[in-house]
Design an enzyme around this catalytic site. Structure first.
Site, PDB file in Angstrom:
ATOM      1  CG  HIS A 156      10.755   8.000   2.005  1.00  0.00           C
ATOM      2  ND1 HIS A 156      11.281   7.891   3.369  1.00  0.00           N
ATOM      3  CD2 HIS A 156      11.575   6.827   1.415  1.00  0.00           C
ATOM      4  CE1 HIS A 156      12.195   6.752   3.454  1.00  0.00           C
ATOM      5  NE2 HIS A 156      12.312   6.271   2.234  1.00  0.00           N
ATOM      6  CG  LEU A 157       8.845   5.221   4.200  1.00  0.00           C
ATOM      7  CD1 LEU A 157       9.749   4.827   5.334  1.00  0.00           C
ATOM      8  CD2 LEU A 157       8.345   4.097   3.428  1.00  0.00           C
ATOM      9  CB  CYS A 189       9.737  10.678   8.926  1.00  0.00           C
ATOM     10  SG  CYS A 189       8.036  11.096   9.336  1.00  0.00           S
ATOM     11  CG  HIS A 190      12.831   8.362   6.705  1.00  0.00           C
ATOM     12  ND1 HIS A 190      11.406   8.234   6.762  1.00  0.00           N
ATOM     13  CD2 HIS A 190      13.150   7.507   7.544  1.00  0.00           C
ATOM     14  CE1 HIS A 190      10.981   7.204   7.340  1.00  0.00           C
ATOM     15  NE2 HIS A 190      12.285   6.638   7.955  1.00  0.00           N
ATOM     16  N   GLY A 191      14.459  13.065   6.216  1.00  0.00           N
ATOM     17  CA  GLY A 191      15.155  14.068   5.801  1.00  0.00           C
ATOM     18  C   GLY A 191      14.873  14.567   4.533  1.00  0.00           C
TER      19      GLY A 191
END
Length: 194
Positions: free
Chosen positions: A134-135, A158-160
């Site tokens: 993702h990132l 970070c974002h699940g």
């Protein structure tokens, strides 16, 4: 009328003058070529990889101490690398998943076996980059006591994003599975990545 050196031809050029002009043109083009090569060679050679980069282009890891169900973190090209020894239960759970239902459809076999690099018989070894697609965060689940997410693989805090035991994306914003780098087994207990 005979033409001697230095006498004018009907075009107004001397025979000697034509030879001088040709020589000057050839000399100028040659000098320009040597100058261009002298300028481009250092520019091109500085673009090649330095010794420290080439040293990191591959790495060998001894996997003899990794027990079934355990994973380790290593470093490959300055990024985290996860090496997991899957248990029969984890392999079974990964193989039960309907591949067509996945966001990035790959079977466990696609991610662990490569006939060109002699990985048959090593289906229990899952080697992936430890970077969320993702990132770029580092997912948890490789070390003892870390959260493995809803599917028993890896969890990116970070974002699940949740990854399963085959490091395939199952839930969350990550668009792709964790990346499997090129690797090969040099012996039964040593794997060369890169």
């Amino acid at each position: 009328m005979s033409q001697e050196a230095g006498t004018a031809t009907p075009e107004g050029h001397t025979a000697e003058g034509v030879r001088r002009r040709d020589f000057i043109n050839i000399a100028a083009v040659s000098a320009a070529g040597v100058g261009a090569a002298g300028t481009l060679l250092p520019l091109i050679s500085q673009m090649s990889a330095s010794a420290d980069v080439l040293a990191e282009s591959s790495t060998e890891v001894d996997i003899s101490a990794i027990q079934p169900g355990q994973a380790i973190k290593a470093v490959f090209r300055k990024q985290p690398l996860f090496i997991r020894n899957l248990t029969p239960a984890e392999i079974e759970a990964a193989n039960k998943v309907d591949v067509s239902s996945l966001r990035d459809p790959q079977s466990l076999k696609d991610r662990t076996v490569d006939s060109e690099k002699n990985k048959k018989g090593k289906e229990n070894w899952l080697i992936t980059m430890g970077v969320c697609t993702h990132l770029g965060c580092v997912p948890q689940g490789a070390s003892e006591g870390e959260v493995k997410g809803e599917f028993g693989g890896y969890f990116c805090p970070c974002h699940g994003s949740h990854y399963d035991t085959a490091a395939r994306i199952r839930k969350g914003p990550a668009p792709k599975n964790l990346v499997v780098p090129d690797y090969e087994f040099t012996t039964d207990t040593v794997v060369k990545i890169g």
